[in-house]
Design an enzyme around this catalytic site. Structure first.
Site, PDB file in Angstrom:
ATOM      1  N   TYR A  87      40.093  37.931  41.542  1.00 54.21           N
ATOM      2  CA  TYR A  87      39.643  36.569  41.847  1.00 54.21           C
ATOM      3  C   TYR A  87      39.137  35.921  40.563  1.00 54.21           C
ATOM      4  CZ  TYR A  87      36.958  32.698  43.872  1.00 54.21           C
ATOM      5  OH  TYR A  87      36.451  31.456  44.184  1.00 54.21           O
TER       6      TYR A  87
ATOM      7  N   LYS B 291      27.634  34.041  36.565  1.00 55.51           N
ATOM      8  CA  LYS B 291      26.661  34.887  37.275  1.00 55.51           C
ATOM      9  C   LYS B 291      25.469  35.303  36.402  1.00 55.51           C
ATOM     10  CE  LYS B 291      29.952  35.759  40.868  1.00 55.51           C
ATOM     11  NZ  LYS B 291      31.365  36.032  40.874  1.00 55.51           N
TER      12      LYS B 291
ATOM     13  N   ASP C 271      38.159  38.225  32.398  1.00 56.24           N
ATOM     14  CA  ASP C 271      37.233  37.499  33.259  1.00 56.24           C
ATOM     15  C   ASP C 271      36.071  38.446  33.542  1.00 56.24           C
ATOM     16  OD1 ASP C 271      35.786  36.247  35.192  1.00 56.24           O
ATOM     17  OD2 ASP C 271      37.497  35.730  36.473  1.00 56.24           O
TER      18      ASP C 271
HETATM   19  C1  LIG Z   1      32.488  34.846  41.053  1.00 54.50           C
HETATM   20  C2  LIG Z   1      33.674  34.944  40.191  1.00 54.50           C
HETATM   21  C3  LIG Z   1      34.312  33.810  39.647  1.00 54.50           C
HETATM   22  C4  LIG Z   1      33.944  32.414  40.048  1.00 54.50           C
HETATM   23  O1  LIG Z   1      32.669  32.076  39.688  1.00 54.50           O
HETATM   24  P1  LIG Z   1      31.937  30.849  40.461  1.00 54.50           P
HETATM   25  O2  LIG Z   1      30.662  30.689  39.720  1.00 54.50           O
HETATM   26  O3  LIG Z   1      31.764  31.293  41.868  1.00 54.50           O
HETATM   27  O4  LIG Z   1      32.831  29.679  40.348  1.00 54.50           O
HETATM   28  C5  LIG Z   1      35.320  34.004  38.735  1.00 54.50           C
HETATM   29  N1  LIG Z   1      35.717  35.221  38.377  1.00 54.50           N
HETATM   30  C6  LIG Z   1      35.148  36.344  38.885  1.00 54.50           C
HETATM   31  C7  LIG Z   1      35.603  37.678  38.424  1.00 54.50           C
HETATM   32  C8  LIG Z   1      34.123  36.237  39.827  1.00 54.50           C
HETATM   33  O5  LIG Z   1      33.606  37.343  40.376  1.00 54.50           O
END
Ligand SMILES: *Cc1c(COP(=O)(O)O)cnc(C)c1O
Length: 429
Positions: free
Chosen positions: A142, A265, A237
Site C-alpha cells: 500500500y 507516520k 516507501d
Molecule cells: C500509511 C501508509 C501510507 C499512506 O500514508 P497516509 O499518511 O495514510 O497517507 C503510505 N505508504 C505506506 C507503506 C503506509 O503504511
C-alpha cells in the site's frame, strides 16, 4: 446502547461508514468501532471508560507510547507561538537535518502532510528525472490513495495495471505495472516487456499492509541491482518502517540504499506529516529549483515539526529504545509460536522488530496471494475476543501490530494470556 454505539449511529449519518478512514469502520471484523477518548503510554481508553492495551499506536507514530510528555510539551510550546505561518521557519531545516543525519541516503527532502502525498510526489520526481512514465509496484503493498497507486494486477496476459478503485482512470492505471513481492523475476519480466519505459520500482521494504511480509534474502538486493542496471529509480516507501526498524529504517536494517525514500507516520510524532527525499540531484528537480512541481499550504507546519523534532531527537539519542521494542517483538512472537504449538494450531506469527502479524493459514506467506489464504473469519473471531478482553489491535488481517517503547514484558504476557484463553475456547469446540 454504549456511548460508542451512539456515536457510531450519529457519525454514520454524517460520514461515509461513520469514519474518516475506512479500516476504522470495522467492516472486516464485524461489530461496531470503539470510539476513543484518550491514550497514555501503552493504553487507550474508549468513550465508555474501557481500557485497552493498544497495539495500533496510531498505525505507527506512537513508537514511544501514547501522550509522551516530551512530545506533548513540544507541541504546546510551539502552539503558544502560533499555529501556522505559511512562511519558512527554522525548525523545518532542523527536522530535515535530523532525518538526513539518521538516514544516510537522504541528502535533501521536502516535507508534506501525509504518506499519500509523499509517495505521489516521489513518483512524480522519478518520472520527471527519468523522462519515463511507467512505475512498478508490488501486489499487496500500500502506498496511499493517489490515483497511480490504487492499481491492481491485470488478469492473465495483461501486465499493465487496472484500477483498484472506482474513479481511477484506466489510462492512469495503465502506467502502473504490478509485480509479485519476493519475486525478482516478475520485475525482470516487466523491464523486458517495457524497455526504457520504467521510471521507478516502488515497494515497502518490509510489507506492512498485507499483514506483515518480510523481504526474503536477495530480494531487496536484486531490485537494487536491477534498477541500477536499467537506470530506473528504486523508491523505498518507509512510511511504516522508517525510524521503526532502527534509526535508519529498513534501508539501514537491510543495508540497501534506495534512490528515493518516503516517510510518514513516525516523523510527525502523531501530527499529520510526510516527507520524501533522497539523492541531491533528484531532489534538485523539485520546484522552485527544478521543473517538478509540488507545493503545500501547511507543509512543514511549525506545530507538526515540533512534534517530529521531539520524537526523532529521542529516537536518535536513545538507541536502547530499539533494543527494547525489538526484544518485545521477539518475545511476543516466541510466545505466540509456543501457544500455537501447545494448542495444535497450524497458524503462525511473523514479523521483524516491533512489527508482527498472525496469519490464520498453515502455509508460509511470501506475497499477497499467500496472505490471501489466511482465514479472515477466524481472524474476526480472534480480533473480537482480544478486543472484548481489553486488547486493541488493527481491525483487519492485512495489517501489522505495533509495539511501542511503553510495552513491557508484563503487558505482552497479559496479551498472550488473552490469546491463550481464545485458543482454549476454540480448541474446546
Ligand atoms: C500509511 C501508509 C501510507 C499512506 O500514508 P497516509 O499518511 O495514510 O497517507 C503510505 N505508504 C505506506 C507503506 C503506509 O503504511
Amino acid at each position: 446502547m454504549s456511548r460508542s454505539e451512539e456515536l457510531f449511529e450519529k457519525a454514520k449519518k454524517l460520514m461515509p461508514g461513520g469514519v474518516n478512514s475506512p479500516v476504522r469502520a470495522f467492516q472486516a471484523v464485524g461489530g461496531h468501532p470503539r470510539f476513543m477518548e484518550r491514550a497514555d503510554g501503552p493504553y487507550i481508553w474508549d468513550v465508555d471508560g474501557n481500557r485497552y492495551i493498544d497495539y495500533i499506536g496510531s498505525w505507527g507514530p506512537m513508537i514511544l507510547g501514547h501522550n509522551h510528555p516530551a512530545i506533548r510539551e513540544a507541541v504546546i510550546k510551539a502552539a503558544e507561538k502560533g499555529l501556522s505561518f505559511g512562511a519558512a521557519t527554522g525548525i523545518e531545516a532542523e527536522v530535515a537535518e535530523l532525518i538526513c543525519s539518521m538516514v544516510p541516503s537522504m541528502e535533501m527532502l521536502r516535507m508534506v502532510n501525509s504518506g499519500t502525498e509523499a509517495v505521489m510526489s516521489a513518483v512524480r520526481v522519478a518520472r520527471g528525472y527519468t523522462g519515463r512514465s511507467k512505475i512498478i509496484k508490488f501486489e499487496g503493498c500500500y502506498h496511499g490513495h493517489s490515483d497511480s497507486m490504487l492499481v491492481k494486477a491485470g488478469s492473465g496476459a495483461l501486465t499493465s495495471g487496472v484500477p483498484d478503485s472506482l474513479g481511477v482512470p484506466a489510462g492512469c492505471a495503465a502506467d502502473t505495472l504490478t509485480a509479485r513481492y519476493n519475486d525478482c523475476s516478475s520485475v525482470e519480466r516487466l523491464f523486458e516487456e517495457y524497455p526504457g519505459q520504467i521510471a521507478a520500482v516502488i515497494l515497502e521494504p518490509v510489507a506492512g499492509n498485507m499483514g506483515v511480509v518480510l523481504p526474503e534474502p536477495g530480494f531487496l538486493e536484486g531490485l537494487r541491482e536491477l534498477c541500477t542496471k536499467k537506470r530506473a529509480l528504486l523508491i523505498f516507501d518507509e512510511v511504516i518502517t522508517g525510524f521503526r526498524l532502527g534509526p535508519s529504517g529498513a534501508q539501514g536494517y537491510y543495508g540497501i540504499t534506495p534512490d528515493l525514500t518516503t516517510f510518514g507516520k513516525i516523523i510527525g510524532g502523531g501530527m499529520p506529516v510526510g516527507c520524501y527525499g533522497g539523492r541531491r540531484e533528484l531532489m534538485e528537480m523539485v520546484a522552485p529549483l527544478g521543473g517538478v512541481y509540488q507545493a503545500g499550504t501547511l507543509s512543514g507546519n511549525p506545530v507538526a515539526m515540533a512534534a517530529g523534532r521531539a520524537e526523532l531527537t529521542i529516537l536518535r539519542d536513545h538507541p536502547e529504545i530499539y533494543s527494547h521494542i525489538n526484544e518485545m517483538g521477539d518475545y511476543y512472537r516466541d510466545g505466540v509460536k509456543k501457544l500455537f504449538h501447545t494448542y495444535g494450531k497450524p497458524w503462525f506469527v511473523t514479523g521483524v522488530g516491533s512489527l508482527s502479524c498472525i496469519f490464520f493459514t498453515d502455509s508460509p506467506v511470501r506475497n499477497y496471494q499467500d496472505a490471501r489464504t489466511s482465514d479472515t473469519e477466524e481472524f474476526g473471531r480472534y480480533f473480537n475476543h482480544m478486543l472484548n478482553h481489553g486488547v486493541n489491535m488493527a481491525p483487519s488481517q492485512f495489517e501489522s501490530i505495533f509495539i511501542s517503547n511503553a510495552h513491557t514484558r508484563e503487558l505482552i504476557d497479559e496479551t498472550l494470556g488473552i490469546l491463550e484463553s481464545y485458543l482454549k475456547e476454540t480448541s474446546a469446540v
